[in-house]
Each structure stands twice: as structure tokens, then as C-alpha cells.
Design an enzyme around this catalytic site. Structure first.
Site, PDB file in Angstrom:
ATOM      1  N   VAL A  72       0.779  -1.177  -0.083  1.00  0.00           N
ATOM      2  CA  VAL A  72      -0.050   0.038   0.076  1.00  0.00           C
ATOM      3  C   VAL A  72       0.948   1.350   0.070  1.00  0.00           C
ATOM      4  O   VAL A  72       1.647   1.337   0.797  1.00  0.00           O
ATOM      5  CB  VAL A  72      -0.787   0.001   1.101  1.00  0.00           C
ATOM      6  CG1 VAL A  72      -1.538   1.440   1.418  1.00  0.00           C
ATOM      7  CG2 VAL A  72      -1.808  -1.339   1.227  1.00  0.00           C
ATOM      8  N   ALA A 117       4.474   4.152   3.063  1.00  0.00           N
ATOM      9  CA  ALA A 117       4.050   3.030   2.437  1.00  0.00           C
ATOM     10  C   ALA A 117       4.310   1.879   3.416  1.00  0.00           C
ATOM     11  O   ALA A 117       4.802   1.805   4.341  1.00  0.00           O
ATOM     12  CB  ALA A 117       5.006   2.675   1.310  1.00  0.00           C
ATOM     13  N   LYS A 118       3.659   0.645   3.195  1.00  0.00           N
ATOM     14  CA  LYS A 118       3.678  -0.522   3.779  1.00  0.00           C
ATOM     15  C   LYS A 118       3.498  -1.635   2.816  1.00  0.00           C
ATOM     16  O   LYS A 118       2.474  -1.605   2.153  1.00  0.00           O
ATOM     17  CB  LYS A 118       2.969  -0.479   5.074  1.00  0.00           C
ATOM     18  CG  LYS A 118       3.661  -1.330   6.152  1.00  0.00           C
ATOM     19  CD  LYS A 118       4.608  -0.530   6.864  1.00  0.00           C
ATOM     20  CE  LYS A 118       5.289  -1.227   8.125  1.00  0.00           C
ATOM     21  NZ  LYS A 118       5.988  -0.251   9.030  1.00  0.00           N
ATOM     22  N   GLY A 119       4.146  -2.927   3.412  1.00  0.00           N
ATOM     23  CA  GLY A 119       3.679  -3.853   2.651  1.00  0.00           C
ATOM     24  C   GLY A 119       3.399  -5.256   3.540  1.00  0.00           C
ATOM     25  O   GLY A 119       3.916  -5.232   4.778  1.00  0.00           O
TER      26      GLY A 119
END
Ligand code: NAD
Length: 428
Positions: A72, A117-119
Site C-alpha cells: 500500500v 508505504a507498507k507491505g
């Protein structure tokens, strides 16, 4: 902002918001105080991109298993987006969305040119072999080749991902690029483009933020005592560096329990003990206490550096510390805020206090792009300068809006991101 743009938060299970809901409650409050334009509020509340992928992996026993992966991008207003990747059985898109926005505010406060962001991948790494983890990581990376990039989106480690996982991401991306691209990911091993000082960076940042807060309070470090919850990377380094500044560490704990010693705990000895034994269990460093007792013990500074939701509406009114410095992400539930404020306890929020990690990640990215690597004192001096600047900016914002350091931090971030957004304008 029109009052109906903000809805009262939904009722949360057991009367408590989860850490991400806690973050959104504070974000909403800060937007209201800042009087953010409702259109910009809607823009900043939603991520700009959400990707969900299927990751097929041939497991060691021959089965084909399919995992769900996420990335995201909350925003890329200040620059390429930045944020870790977590591997966990319960990670989902909602959690990743919230964590991505958290990164946006953290980067804005730290004054680094990154968005958030992050995953994540829904998997249980404790039940997977190294080879399965490598295949998972490489396929995850190759499915996100059009998202990742040193100029677009730069991942980093988070829960259950480490230097090795970052090395696989770097290699997979580089194979497709037909050249070595170290700047695509941070948190790499030192010998392939990692930065000196990265391992200690978050704890060092906690120490710098604590010193800055003590200075504002007009209190000398040698006159203070401190309790540290969590004795992993962040907690142990924070304790060690605070002790070196003259703070007396009277309590420490980890998942196995805690210790109180009013004469002061020998931190290097405790670190040695954990290195040898894996945890603080049975360490002879003080009287045994529980983690709950540690939070409420007699001390001037409390550093929660273990996990989220430790200080809540239920125990906040019993906390004796005068200063809380959040080493962990989300250690204070939103329900605790009003109690801490009423008691006049100064709270240095996570998005400022633990930003040393992402600041040195930024240094790693800069060094990779320059192809020139700094020595450790250089990294530490730059970190000190940037943390102190971030602290001062948040302090000024809190003073200007006559609010807490936490809301001051959110307001500072919202001000910066929304101003840049207005300057860039909306394309289309
Ligand atoms: P870590 O795994 O190295 O250490 C975690 C520590 O917390 C361990 O000592 C563990 O025993 C202890 N712990 C776990 N559950 C506990 C409980 N219920 N009560 C008391 N102690 C408990 O992790 P870390 O890297 O030190 O991260 C700690 C926190 O800091 C997390 O919230 C993380 O998201 C945050 N953080 C870490 C970094 C970083 O660079 N490592 C950066 C920013 C934020």
C-alpha cells in the site's frame, strides 16, 4: 472543515481502539485543530495505491501453496514512498493501509523526502524453511517490480523480515534491472550497501528525543530514573545509551517479566545476559516485577519499547512517570491520552520518538545512490541533528496549537504534507 466531514469513531471491541484506529483518532483530532480543508482531509485519509497479489510457492514437500501479499502506498507527495514489509499470519490490507499512513506522518516529521508505504504477506514464517521464505520473497518482489524502485517505492524490514529478506529483494529487483540496484531497499547487510549505525539507530533516536525533552523540562539526566519495557533492539539500545548519559535505569523487562532495582540496573551486564540466555529470565539484576508493575513503577522516564497498547485507559491514571518516550509503535492507546494529559505527563509520541530508524534508512538510501559510505560518527552526528530538529519543530507546533506533543506532531506532519500537496496541485 465542516463538522460532518468527521464522523465519531465506530465503537471498538471491548471499548478499546486497535493501534491503527488509535492513530486515526489522533489524526482526525489534529485535522480538526489544524482546520484542514475537507477535500485535502479526504485525500490524505485514503492511500493513493493498494495492490493485492497472489504469491504461489512450491513448498519443500512438493505442495503448491498460494499466499496473499500486499503493498500500500499511502502517499508519494514528499517523494518516493518508504515503509517496511511484515510477514505475519494475521496481516491484512486494513492493517497495511493504516501502517502506510503512519509512515507518511513519520517521514514528514523527520523531514526526509519520502512518502509513506507498507507491505505485508499473510504467512507464518516460523513454519517456513529458508528456501520457502526465499521463494516467497522473490515472487513477492517480482510481482511488485512496477511498484518498487529507488525513485518510486523503497521497502525495509518490519515484523518477521530481516537483512536477509532485504538482500533477496535487492537481488531479485537487480536481476530484472540487469544491474545492481542497492537503493531499492534499506535495512540491508552492511556488506551489500547497508548503513553503519542502522542497528542502533532507533534506540539512539529515543535517547536523543529523551535528552531534548529533559532539556525542555529543565531537568538534568543525572537527576532522573527510567523504566524501559522491552529489551530487544529498541529497548536495550535505549537503556544503554540513556545510562551512558547519566540516567539511572531502575527497571527493565521483556516478555519473560521484569526487574526493579532502585540502585540502578547494570545495563551492559543485562545485555550480555540476554545475548547468552535469549531473554532476561532469571537474570540477577533486581527484584522481580511484572510488566504491568513496570509501567506503574516509581520512575521519572518511562520508555515503552515492546509492543502496542501497553498504556491504556485502565492503567494510565496509575502511571507515576513524568515523561513517556514511545520507543514502540502505538504503545499508548487513544483511550489513555486524556488521563496522561490531565496528569501533566509529557508524551513524546512514536512518530517522533522512534523515527531514528527511518532516518538512518534514509541515510542508507542516500549512501547507496552516492556510492559513498559514511563512517559511524558521521551517521550518528547527522542523526542527532535531524532528531533534534524534528523534536524542535514538533515542540513549536505543540506550543502554537496549545496542545500535546502527540497532536503537535500530527499537526506538523499534516501542515507539511498538505502545503506540498497544494503547491504540487492536483493533476487532471
Ligand atoms: P524486538 O523483537 O527486538 O524486541 C521486542 C522486545 O519486547 C523483546 O525484548 C520482547 O521480549 C519484548 N516483549 C514482547 N512482548 C512483550 C510483552 N508483552 N511485555 C513486555 N515485553 C515484551 O523488537 P524491536 O525492534 O525492539 O521493536 C520494539 C518496538 O519498537 C515495536 O513496536 C517496533 O514496531 C518498534 N520499532 C522498532 C524499530 C526498529 O528499528 N527496530 C523502529 C521503529 C519502531
Amino acid at each position: 472543515m465542516s463538522p460532518d466531514t468527521y464522523k465519531e469513531p465506530a465503537p471498538y471491541h471491548k471499548g478499546e481502539a486497535n493501534p491503527f484506529e488509535s492513530m486515526l483518532i489522533r489524526f482526525d483530532k489534529a485535522c480538526k485543530m489544524y482546520n484542514l480543508d475537507p477535500g485535502l482531509y479526504n485525500y490524505l485519509k485514503q492511500p493513493v495505491k493498494q495492490v493485492i497479489i497472489s504469491i504461489p510457492v512450491h513448498m519443500d514437500d512438493g505442495r503448491l501453496e498460494v499466499f496473499e501479499g500486499y503493498r500500500v502506498i499511502h502517499d508519494n507527495i514528499l517523494g518516493p514512498s518508504k515503509g517496511g514489509i511484515r510477514y505475519a499470519p494475521d496481516v491484512d490490507i486494513e492493517e497495511v493501509k493504516a501502517l502506510a499512513s503512519w509512515m507518511s506522518w513519520k517521514c514528514a516529521i523527520a523531514n526526509i523526502p519520502f512518502g509513506g508505504a507498507k507491505g505485508g504477506v499473510k504467512c507464518d514464517p516460523s513454519k517456513m524453511s529458508q528456501s520457502e521464505l526465499e521463494k516467497l520473497t522473490r515472487r513477492y518482489t517480482s510481482s511488485l517490480l512496477e511498484v518498487f524502485g529507488p525513485d518510486t517505492d523503497i521497502p525495509a524490514p518490519d515484523m518477521n523480515t530481516n537483512e536477509q529478506v532485504m538482500a533477496w529483494i535487492m537481488d531479485t529487483y537487480s536481476m530484472h534491472a540487469r544491474k545492481t540496484v542497492t537503493g531499492v531497499v534499506t535495512g540491508k547487510p552492511l556488506i551489500i550497501g547497508g548503513s553503519r549505525g542502522r542497528t542502533e539507530a532507533t534506540g539512539r533516536g529515543v535517547m536523543i528525543a529523551t535528552m531534548a525533552a529533559l532539556e525542555k523540562k529543565g531537568v538534568k539526566p543525572e537527576e532522573t530514573t527510567c523504566a524501559v519495557q522491552g529489551f530487544g533492539n529498541v529497548g536495550s539500545v535505549s537503556a544503554k545509551l540513556l545510562a551512558e548519559k547519566g540516567v539511572k535505569i531502575v527497571a527493565v523487562s521483556d516478555v519473560s517479566g521484569g526487574y526493579y532495582n532502585k540502585e540502578g540496573i547494570d545495563i551492559p551486564k543485562a545485555i550480555e545476559y540476554v545475548k547468552k540466555n535469549g531473554s532476561l529470565k532469571n537474570a540477577k539484576i533486581g527484584n522481580k516485577i511484572t510488566n504491568e508493575e513496570l509501567l506503574e513503577c516509581d520512575c521519572y522516564i518511562l520508555v515503552p519499547a515492546a509492543k502496542e497498547d501497553q498504556i491504556t485507559g485502565s492503567n494510565a491514571s496509575r502511571i507515576k512517570a513524568r515523561l513517556i518516550v514511545e520507543g514502540a509503535n502505538g504503545p499508548t492507546a487513544a483511550s489513555a491520552d486524556k488521563f496522561l494529559e490531565r496528569k501533566g505527563i509529557m508524551v513524546i509520541p512514536d512518530i517522533l520518538a522512534n523515527s531514528g530508524g527511518v532516518i538512518v534508512s534514509y541515510f542508507e538510501w542516500v549512501q547507496d545512490r552516492l556510492g559513498y559510505f559514511w563512517d559511524e560518527p558521521d551517521v550518528n552526528n547527522r542523526l542527532m541533528r535531524m532528531m533534534n530538529e524534528a523534536f524542535e519543530n514538533v515542540y513549536k507546533s505543540a506550543m502554537q496549537y496549545e496542545t500535546t506533543m502527540r497532536l503537535g506532531a500530527y499537526i506538523y506532519a499534516i501542515d507539511k504534507v498538505s502545503k506540498v500537496l497544494k503547491l504540487r496541485g492536483i493533476y487532471g
